[in-house]
Design an enzyme around this catalytic site. Structure first.
Site, PDB file in Angstrom:
ATOM      1  N   CYS A 125      51.137 -15.622 -30.573  1.00  0.00           N
ATOM      2  CA  CYS A 125      50.485 -14.974 -31.710  1.00  0.00           C
ATOM      3  C   CYS A 125      48.972 -14.990 -31.439  1.00  0.00           C
ATOM      4  CB  CYS A 125      50.844 -15.701 -33.000  1.00  0.00           C
ATOM      5  SG  CYS A 125      52.632 -15.768 -33.245  1.00  0.00           S
ATOM      6  N   CYS A 128      46.483 -17.672 -32.995  1.00  0.00           N
ATOM      7  CA  CYS A 128      46.918 -19.078 -33.052  1.00  0.00           C
ATOM      8  C   CYS A 128      46.526 -19.829 -31.794  1.00  0.00           C
ATOM      9  CB  CYS A 128      48.436 -19.117 -33.246  1.00  0.00           C
ATOM     10  SG  CYS A 128      49.114 -20.789 -33.138  1.00  0.00           S
ATOM     11  N   CYS A 360      45.659 -25.172 -40.138  1.00  0.00           N
ATOM     12  CA  CYS A 360      46.736 -24.305 -39.644  1.00  0.00           C
ATOM     13  C   CYS A 360      46.298 -23.574 -38.385  1.00  0.00           C
ATOM     14  CB  CYS A 360      47.078 -23.210 -40.644  1.00  0.00           C
ATOM     15  SG  CYS A 360      47.588 -23.789 -42.211  1.00  0.00           S
TER      16      CYS A 360
END
Ligand code: SAH
Ligand code: SF4
Length: 381
Positions: A125, A128, A360
């Site tokens: 991704c 990320c 995150c």
């Protein structure tokens, strides 16, 4: 090096005890006892297991330990978030001991542990940090459970233990870790069996005793495994959606090319136990100029109509070398207003632990997958 019993599921404990000479007819009782010491009491030494004979304790000690993953670093953020870099035991063929990260996020009345399922990730991704680290390997069941045991040790979250208050704030709740989220490094549905077995250990009422409703698996969208996960575990589900059009999601979450949005939402509609009381969380990272327009917000609300859902807008957390920026607060506010007006409450996730790269998508370890051909040749004597 002796392996650890801490983190094994019941069948693993059973095999270990049988190997230590426990007779077949005692196995069940012994598994109960040892598992209660490890998971209900947090035993770190066989000596404390007072209802287990000295002889058996000695035999266990010869072959096993109760060690947790080894702490390489422990960081505490200004907001109380803690991050551990953990070293796992090296396996025979591994050139180096793999490392993973685990994060603890305290809030006023709850504490969430963010657990890793793989060392690195096979997916890429584009927003990320973990996605820039090639998959080294899947974690064992015991290494997933080991993260929970270690976190409980470090914050003093065992019955009778004194909570450790150094700089980190702790919630007022009796248990300091109340929730588990599979949102650390890796795609948990690509390590299905081990993650499932680990969550069975976590949910065992006589042991760690986490309610399935307080365990959430987050997936980038491994469609064929979603319903199966629900059937076999019954935990809560979160979906990393991040875009409402296949064209955009293909670039942000490349697994979308294999399992496009329509197929993903179909799997969500079929998730066992789905109801207004058990909603699916849809995660949506706010990327400046990419997916954060008013039209995107409206499309999101339309797309999820009819699915019992929560929407979680995650401000993008930057990492060294990342190509995106976080949307401006006013843009996130406008987006959230539209989502709110459609009936979704408090949809923006407050970033936690950004200062220690614990938020995150910021997790990454230095472990690499060294192919046999690249390793230094063994020197012969
Ligand atoms: N692999 C799983 C679980 C780990 S990621 C998954 O993708 O769902 C946990 C969440 O953080 C996912 O929703 C992921 O998309 C999101 N995320 C990844 N990088 C991020 C970043 N830099 N900023 C904010 N959220 C990010
Ligand atoms: Fe892997 Fe999840 Fe990161 Fe995507 S967001 S690269 S699936 S850890």
């Amino acid at each position: 090096m002796k392996p650890t019993l801490a983190g094994l599921a019941r069948d693993g404990l059973r095999t270990a005890l049988a190997a230590a000479g426990v007779p077949e007819k005692q196995l069940r009782m012994r598994v109960e006892q040892i598992s209660s010491w490890i998971y209900a009491h947090g035993a770190t030494s066989f000596d404390t297991m007072t209802d287990v004979s000295k002889q058996l304790r000695a035999r266990l000690q010869e072959q096993w330990t109760l060690e947790r993953p080894q702490i390489v670093t422990e960081q505490i953020s200004a907001d109380g978030t803690r991050k551990w870099l953990l070293r796992l035991p090296r396996r025979g063929h591994e050139a180096q001991a793999p490392e993973i990260e685990t994060v603890y996020i305290p809030e006023l009345n709850r504490g969430t542990l963010c657990v890793s399922s793989q060392v690195g990730c096979t997916l890429t991704c584009s927003f990320c940090h973990t996605g820039t680290q090639k998959l080294v390997r899947n974690l064992e069941t015991s290494e997933i459970v080991g993260q929970i045991l270690l976190a409980r040790d470090r914050i003093g979250d065992w019955p009778g233990a004194v909570p450790v208050q150094d700089r980190g704030m702790l919630p007022a709740s009796e248990k300091k870790i109340t929730n588990i989220v599979l949102m650390g490094m890796g795609e948990p549905l690509y390590n299905f069996d081990n993650v499932r077995d680990a969550m069975e250990v976590a949910a065992d009422g006589d042991g760690l005793a986490f309610s399935k409703r307080r365990i959430t698996l987050s997936t980038s969208g491994v469609v064929p495994q979603i319903v199966r996960w629900g059937e076999e575990t019954g935990t809560m589900l979160a979906i990393s959606l991040h875009a409402t059009r296949d064209e955009l999601r293909d670039t942000l979450v490349p697994i979308n090319r294999k399992y496009p949005i329509a197929a993903l939402l179909e799997a969500c509609r079929n998730y066992p136990g789905l109801s207004n009381a058990r909603r699916i969380t849809f995660e949506y990272v706010m990327l400046k100029g990419e997916n954060d327009s008013v039209a995107d917000a409206r499309a999101l609300v339309r797309l999820l109509a009819g699915i019992p859902a929560k929407i979680n807008l995650i401000p993008f957390n930057a990492w060294p070398g990342s190509q995106y920026e976080c949307s401006e607060p006013e843009v996130i506010g406008k987006f959230a207003d539209i989502v709110n007006a459609a009936g979704y409450v408090s949809p923006v996730r407050t970033p936690r632990g950004r200062d220690i790269l614990a938020a995150c998508g910021q997790l990454k370890s230095a472990s690499v997958n060294v192919r046999a051909s690249q390793r230094a040749p063994a020197t012969s004597a």
